[in-house]
Scaffold this active site. Structure first.
Site, PDB file in Angstrom:
ATOM      1  N   TYR A  61       0.852  -1.193   0.000  1.00  0.00           N
ATOM      2  CA  TYR A  61       0.000   0.000   0.000  1.00  0.00           C
ATOM      3  C   TYR A  61       0.883   1.237   0.000  1.00  0.00           C
ATOM      4  CZ  TYR A  61      -4.973  -0.539  -0.041  1.00  0.00           C
ATOM      5  OH  TYR A  61      -6.244  -0.716  -0.465  1.00  0.00           O
ATOM      6  N   GLU A  63      -0.402   4.766  -0.704  1.00  0.00           N
ATOM      7  CA  GLU A  63      -1.187   5.986  -1.005  1.00  0.00           C
ATOM      8  C   GLU A  63      -0.304   7.213  -0.822  1.00  0.00           C
ATOM      9  OE1 GLU A  63      -4.775   6.066   1.265  1.00  0.00           O
ATOM     10  OE2 GLU A  63      -5.611   4.350   0.201  1.00  0.00           O
ATOM     11  N   ASP A 207      -5.738  13.310 -25.500  1.00  0.00           N
ATOM     12  CA  ASP A 207      -5.816  11.913 -25.078  1.00  0.00           C
ATOM     13  C   ASP A 207      -5.059  11.102 -26.130  1.00  0.00           C
ATOM     14  OD1 ASP A 207      -6.437   9.277 -24.661  1.00  0.00           O
ATOM     15  OD2 ASP A 207      -8.558   9.619 -24.232  1.00  0.00           O
ATOM     16  N   THR A 233      -2.374   5.743 -22.352  1.00  0.00           N
ATOM     17  CA  THR A 233      -2.372   4.380 -21.804  1.00  0.00           C
ATOM     18  C   THR A 233      -0.999   3.787 -22.062  1.00  0.00           C
ATOM     19  OG1 THR A 233      -3.223   3.410 -23.848  1.00  0.00           O
ATOM     20  CG2 THR A 233      -4.848   3.982 -22.151  1.00  0.00           C
ATOM     21  N   LYS A 236      -1.049   0.013 -25.157  1.00  0.00           N
ATOM     22  CA  LYS A 236      -1.393  -0.077 -26.589  1.00  0.00           C
ATOM     23  C   LYS A 236      -0.094  -0.011 -27.393  1.00  0.00           C
ATOM     24  CE  LYS A 236      -6.110   1.696 -26.056  1.00  0.00           C
ATOM     25  NZ  LYS A 236      -6.275   2.350 -24.749  1.00  0.00           N
ATOM     26  N   ARG A 242      -1.090  -3.073 -18.731  1.00  0.00           N
ATOM     27  CA  ARG A 242      -2.367  -2.351 -18.801  1.00  0.00           C
ATOM     28  C   ARG A 242      -2.344  -1.220 -17.771  1.00  0.00           C
ATOM     29  NH1 ARG A 242      -6.885  -3.138 -21.333  1.00  0.00           N
ATOM     30  NH2 ARG A 242      -5.763  -4.795 -22.386  1.00  0.00           N
TER      31      ARG A 242
HETATM   32  N1  DSN Z   1     -11.202   0.161 -25.657  1.00  0.00           N
HETATM   33  C1  DSN Z   1     -10.109   0.951 -26.144  1.00  0.00           C
HETATM   34  C2  DSN Z   1      -9.901   0.749 -27.599  1.00  0.00           C
HETATM   35  O1  DSN Z   1     -10.046  -0.372 -28.015  1.00  0.00           O
HETATM   36  O2  DSN Z   1      -9.573   1.673 -28.321  1.00  0.00           O
HETATM   37  C3  DSN Z   1     -10.264   2.345 -25.776  1.00  0.00           C
HETATM   38  O3  DSN Z   1     -10.527   2.430 -24.425  1.00  0.00           O
END
Ligand code: DSN
Length: 421
Positions: A61, A63, A207, A233, A236, A242
């Site tokens: 933990y 925080e 974003d 993110t 990707k 993730r």
């Molecule tokens: N679900 C993601 C995508 O496939 O682009 C975006 O959050």
């Protein structure tokens, strides 16, 4: 002896202690190694990232932030977060980085919390034109808590209509303008967005969940020099665990940090933070830039092959890692095409195209992306073949068996998790 598959940390131990769950992991590994993974938002992390994810840091933990936690014993995990933050800043050339968001959606929630109050106006791309749920969809917190004005793409070019963005901004005076998308195959002009935001006195939030890895590698223009806040993110194109992250100017650093914790999240996932650090370290290497260049070249090759088979790319092509395909000329819905591809061993997702006459569960489009197949070593020649296979699977469901055999032949040479990256 051939290369051995990589099952994840201590897979044998898990198999002895919990064979039922171990079988799930094994089946998922076989699923992803046994087919073509063309979902644009997915990738295959390195074994080093998986090792960090499967570590004892999950127990802690923590925080707060390094050096100012609300728990004892954080001196070791502090090092992981400092390394992650420093690498993220270096990777993107940002003043400040917060690596705690659990996901892209959490990062967006925190970014809004840093900049907006409930009821404030924001201007963002419509989900139906390629935006994201968290960009103001009515079924999401963003659409319920904020006064959302949406922009889209032009019907003729299928590109963002910057005149419309400017008109809407002048008329509605949003406090935040969001630029970024999940199924927009072209580059966004962040300088134009910056100009519009300055004209109306709005914050600019980018974003970059999808192209983060391409921007980190310098393969597409970065949003960081233009936006006040950038959310991303890590799983990707960036090929990490993730998770999410936020970059911002020094001016907004304290507001963003307070928005992530304690406003939106409690304890950070320190194993995920450590795995993000590993992924950022990998992305700082020259090999990653070569990978990202190949992702884009592969997407072009795939898109061209689909276009040659009368599967029309929305906007006429791609500049990124993904393509959006309009299936209306074939008379096949997105949902049906997704099913036909699955039967042939090809995993992808149906996707709304701009001005789609079909509902979101059906759609008239497919989205394809090349982060996974590039990680497993494929190049433009293979992606031409992948395009042919997708087209055959969609057009001729009776031939799924034949397509599957050709998919298997490709995978015999290019398999994920057979070697280190
Ligand atoms: N679900 C993601 C995508 O496939 O682009 C975006 O959050």
């Amino acid at each position: 002896m051939g290369a051995q598959p990589y099952y994840g940390p201590d897979f044998d131990l898990l198999r002895r202690q919990d064979p039922e769950l171990a079988q799930v992991l094994l089946d998922e590994l076989e699923r992803l190694r046994g087919g073509l993974q063309l979902i644009a938002s997915e990738n295959f992390t390195s074994p080093a990232v998986l090792a960090a994810l499967g570590s004892t840091l999950t127990n802690k933990y923590a925080e707060g932030y390094p050096g100012r936690r609300y728990y004892g014993g954080c001196e070791v995990v502090d090092r992981a977060e400092r390394i992650a933050t420093e690498r993220a800043r270096r990777l993107f050339g940002a003043d400040h980085a917060n690596v705690q968001p659990h996901s892209g959606a959490s990062a967006n929630l925190a970014a809004y919390a840093a900049l907006l109050q409930p009821g404030d106006t924001m201007l963002a791309m419509a989900l139906s034109h390629g935006g994201h749920l968290t960009h103001g969809s009515k079924v999401n917190f963003s659409g319920r808590w904020f006064d959302v004005v949406s922009y889209g793409v032009r019907r003729d070019t299928e590109l963002v209509d910057y005149d419309e963005v400017r008109d809407l901004a002048l008329r509605h005076q949003p406090k935040v303008i969001v630029c970024g998308a999940t199924s927009y195959p072209r580059l966004l002009d962040y300088a134009v967005f910056r100009g519009i935001a300055d004209e109306v006195g709005a914050w600019l939030m980018a974003d970059i969940a999808h192209p983060a890895g391409l921007m980190a590698a310098g393969v597409v223009p970065s949003a960081v020099p233009y936006a006040d806040v950038v959310t991303f993110t890590t799983h990707k194109t960036l090929r990490g665990p993730r998770g999410g992250g936020i970059l911002c100017t020094e001016e907004l650093a304290a507001r963003v940090d307070r928005a992530v914790f304690p406003f939106v999240q409690g304890g950070p996932l320190m194993h995920a933070v450590a795995a993000k650090a590993v992924a950022f370290g990998e992305a700082l290497r020259p090999e990653f830039a070569a990978y990202a260049r190949r992702v884009v070249a592969n997407a072009r090759a795939l898109c061209d092959a689909l276009a040659a088979a009368d599967m029309r790319p929305v906007s006429g092509g791609t500049d990124t890692h993904l393509a959006l395909i309009d299936l209306r000329g074939l008379g096949v819905s997105g949902a049906e095409a997704e099913r036909r591809c699955a039967a042939a061993g090809i995993t992808l997702n149906r996707n709304a195209i701009p001005y789609d006459p079909e509902p979101p569960a059906v759609t008239s489009g497919l989205r394809v992306g090349t982060p996974c197949v590039t990680t497993q070593g494929m190049g433009p020649e293979e992606l031409k073949e992948v395009g042919t296979l997708v087209a055959e699977a969609v057009r001729n469901p009776g031939g799924a068996g034949d397509v599957r055999e050709r998919v298997t032949a490709l995978l015999t040479i290019h398999r994920p998790y057979l070697s280190e990256y």
